[in-house]
Design an enzyme around this catalytic site. Structure first.
Site, PDB file in Angstrom:
ATOM      1  N   TYR A   1       1.933  -6.841  10.965  1.00 49.73           N
ATOM      2  CA  TYR A   1       0.482  -6.344  10.335  1.00 49.73           C
ATOM      3  C   TYR A   1      -0.058  -5.483  11.485  1.00 49.73           C
ATOM      4  CZ  TYR A   1      -3.735  -6.386   7.570  1.00 49.73           C
ATOM      5  OH  TYR A   1      -4.751  -6.066   6.768  1.00 49.73           O
TER       6      TYR A   1
ATOM      7  N   HIS B   1     -15.301  -4.633   3.198  1.00 47.13           N
ATOM      8  CA  HIS B   1     -14.238  -3.446   3.453  1.00 47.13           C
ATOM      9  C   HIS B   1     -13.909  -3.043   1.894  1.00 47.13           C
ATOM     10  CE1 HIS B   1     -10.870  -1.099   4.492  1.00 47.13           C
ATOM     11  NE2 HIS B   1     -10.096  -2.290   4.326  1.00 47.13           N
TER      12      HIS B   1
ATOM     13  N   HIS C   1      -6.346 -11.398   4.532  1.00 50.97           N
ATOM     14  CA  HIS C   1      -4.831 -11.504   4.441  1.00 50.97           C
ATOM     15  C   HIS C   1      -4.184 -12.666   4.978  1.00 50.97           C
ATOM     16  CE1 HIS C   1      -4.235  -7.745   2.164  1.00 50.97           C
ATOM     17  NE2 HIS C   1      -4.918  -7.101   3.178  1.00 50.97           N
TER      18      HIS C   1
ATOM     19  N   HIS D   1       0.827  -1.332   0.104  1.00 51.11           N
ATOM     20  CA  HIS D   1       0.127  -0.066  -0.042  1.00 51.11           C
ATOM     21  C   HIS D   1       0.635   1.238   0.086  1.00 51.11           C
ATOM     22  CE1 HIS D   1      -2.840  -2.983   0.710  1.00 51.11           C
ATOM     23  NE2 HIS D   1      -3.756  -2.414   1.875  1.00 51.11           N
TER      24      HIS D   1
ATOM     25  N   ASP E   1      -7.482  -3.396  -2.239  1.00 58.60           N
ATOM     26  CA  ASP E   1      -6.778  -4.814  -1.961  1.00 58.60           C
ATOM     27  C   ASP E   1      -7.628  -5.945  -1.978  1.00 58.60           C
ATOM     28  OD1 ASP E   1      -6.994  -3.506   0.655  1.00 58.60           O
ATOM     29  OD2 ASP E   1      -5.351  -4.886   1.315  1.00 58.60           O
TER      30      ASP E   1
ATOM     31  N   GLU F   1     -11.567  -1.127   0.826  1.00 62.88           N
ATOM     32  CA  GLU F   1     -10.031  -0.660   0.373  1.00 62.88           C
ATOM     33  C   GLU F   1      -9.721  -1.797  -1.054  1.00 62.88           C
ATOM     34  OE1 GLU F   1      -7.282  -0.781   3.379  1.00 62.88           O
ATOM     35  OE2 GLU F   1      -5.799   0.400   2.340  1.00 62.88           O
TER      36      GLU F   1
ATOM     37  N   ASP G   1      -9.754  -7.464   7.549  1.00 65.13           N
ATOM     38  CA  ASP G   1      -8.389  -7.082   7.797  1.00 65.13           C
ATOM     39  C   ASP G   1      -7.774  -7.657   9.183  1.00 65.13           C
ATOM     40  OD1 ASP G   1      -7.306  -6.343   5.362  1.00 65.13           O
ATOM     41  OD2 ASP G   1      -7.901  -4.277   5.501  1.00 65.13           O
TER      42      ASP G   1
ATOM     43  N   HIS H   1     -10.191  -1.711  10.154  1.00 67.76           N
ATOM     44  CA  HIS H   1      -9.325  -0.524  10.421  1.00 67.76           C
ATOM     45  C   HIS H   1      -9.778   0.912   9.527  1.00 67.76           C
ATOM     46  CE1 HIS H   1      -6.693  -0.486   6.631  1.00 67.76           C
ATOM     47  NE2 HIS H   1      -7.458  -1.468   6.531  1.00 67.76           N
TER      48      HIS H   1
END
Lengths: 52, 405
Positions: free
Chosen positions: B193, B79, B226, B24, B83, B81, B165, B146
């Protein structure tokens, strides 16, 4: 007292609890928070808060 | 890589990115990363999350081995984001889902990233449940864990928590389960992480753990977006307890010394600070910022209860790599640390004051006066650096007491 919610992240300001970490004692109404008050979770400005 | 059936009719269909070492744009991911996406086959077929855009074809190829994508009825976006949602537009185009679920705050980020016209999106909130046949899906909003939009999906019949996440790790590997990977390296990846992404939201982590207990969620598998999946009660307890400990940030009896240097003077001080810590039995690690990315230093903080920063004075301030690290660290809001500062200078000597203010500004207790020395450290300067290490070490040992890790 009216609770306010951060429109960016959903954190809620409860006047009964205040936000001692930011210098707001329990019992502080939302409108008496300083203008530079920010959401302690996401950093949003006071103007980003809405009545809950 | 084949799809992996992680529970009956629940498949991992994500992508493994061995080539990703820049995560990121702000941290490094030396082990690569994984974008996990899950398919549940039931009366309604449901896809949970997608992958980064450049892995869309990879994911679709995997998905087609277990289902015709047009038969996917619902897409759950835990989420937004990129990714995880980077391949969303492509998946919506191919699957033509009947419904797309996200949190109410997810609507904002979805609209911000995508042209949603014609998308059958429905916002859900904590407590909402949908039935998909033999199973139900419960949604739990996890705001600021997050991002504002973050959400968990819980499948009670499978005792499965799809956690987005939270509980993730940046690891690319051929195996999908945490129990198939060396534990010490897994532990490091979890800390890496957490400390580079989740740390500022530690209060939300503790609240979420309390909420999970309150809702009496019966979980025997946690599948993050992840890295590895935690299967079995023992593994679930392991990762929940690990998160609790990371969020609580109890002091650890180890010190982190980081520095940058021009002519090795500040470097010499760093090593004498280390000797001072050693003299009172406090382990330490010295990290030279020209050798370590700021995210590596931040990861080391997971195991350190004290932060000792060094920089020479440069143009009346501190060296840029030290400023970069402090900016990064402060944004991640570490709690409950001790701090101290040291550095060399030629004529004006502002650096230690700047460092001291940065660390104190993160709420750190500063048990020792900063140590600075002009030009090259002489014997008294080296002794002062040693004394600083000793003083911080004693304070840290006292702070840890019986409570230390």
């Amino acid at each position: 007292m009216q609770k306010y919610v951060c429109s960016l992240c959903g954190w809620e300001y409860d006047p009964a609890e205040g936000e001692p970490e930011s210098g707001a004692a329990p019992g502080t109404p939302f409108d008496q928070l300083p203008d530079d008050f920010v959401c302690p979770v996401c950093g949003a400005a006071k103007s980003d808060f809405e009545p809950a | 890589m084949k799809p992996v059936e992680i529970k009956k009719d629940v498949f991992w269909v994500g992508a493994v990115d061995f080539g990703c070492h820049n995560f990121h744009g702000y941290s490094i991911a030396p082990r690569g990363t994984t974008y996990n996406s899950y398919l549940v086959r039931d009366q309604k077929n449901v896809l949970f999350d997608t992958v980064q855009a450049h892995h869309a074809e990879d994911m679709l190829t995997r998905l087609r081995q277990v289902i015709d994508p047009e038969k996917i009825d619902y897409i759950v976006v835990n989420h937004l984001e990129l990714d995880h949602a980077g391949a969303l537009a492509e998946l919506v185009r191919v699957c033509r889902p009947e419904k797309i679920y996200c949190s109410s705050l997810g609507l904002k980020s979805m609209a911000g990233y995508f042209n949603m016209s014609g998308w059958p999106v429905q916002a859900v909130k904590t407590g909402d449940t949908i039935n998909i046949g033999r199973r139900n899906i419960h949604f739990v909003e996890t705001r600021m864990l997050h991002w504002p939009d973050s959400m968990f999906s819980y499948l009670p019949e499978d005792k499965l928590l799809i956690s987005n996440d939270a509980f993730g790790q940046n690891v690319a590997a051929g195996c999908r389960f945490a129990d198939e990977f060396p534990r010490a390296e897994l532990e490091r990846a979890i800390e890496e992480y957490y400390y580079n992404i989740v740390l500022p939201f530690s209060p939300q982590v503790l609240k979420t753990l309390a909420l999970a207990a309150e809702l009496k969620l019966d979980i025997d598998m946690i599948a993050p977006d992840h890295g590895f999946i935690f299967r079995g009660r023992e593994e679930v307890s392991y990762i929940l307890e690990k998160y609790r400990a990371l969020a609580e940030q109890k002091p650890a009896k180890k010190a982190l010394i980081f520095y940058d240097t021009m002519w090795h003077s500040t470097e010499k001080l760093a090593y004498y600070v280390g000797c001072g810590l050693e003299s009172v039995g406090v382990p330490y690690r010295v990290m030279f910022l020209k050798n370590h990315h700021h995210s590596e230093v931040q990861t080391e903080l997971a195991r350190c209860g004290a932060v000792i920063a060094g920089s020479p004075t440069h143009n009346n301030g501190i060296l840029p790599p030290v400023a970069a690290l402090l900016t990064y660290m402060k944004g991640l809001r570490p709690l409950n640390r001790l701090g101290a500062a040291f550095g060399s200078y030629g004529w004006s000597g502002e650096s230690v004051k700047v460092l001291h203010e940065w660390l104190a500004g993160m709420g750190m207790d500063m048990p020792a006066e900063p140590v600075k020395c002009a030009w090259s450290p002489d014997r008294p300067a080296l002794d002062a650096a040693f004394a600083l290490g000793r003083k911080v070490g004693e304070a840290l040992a006292a702070k840890c007491g019986a409570d230390c890790k």
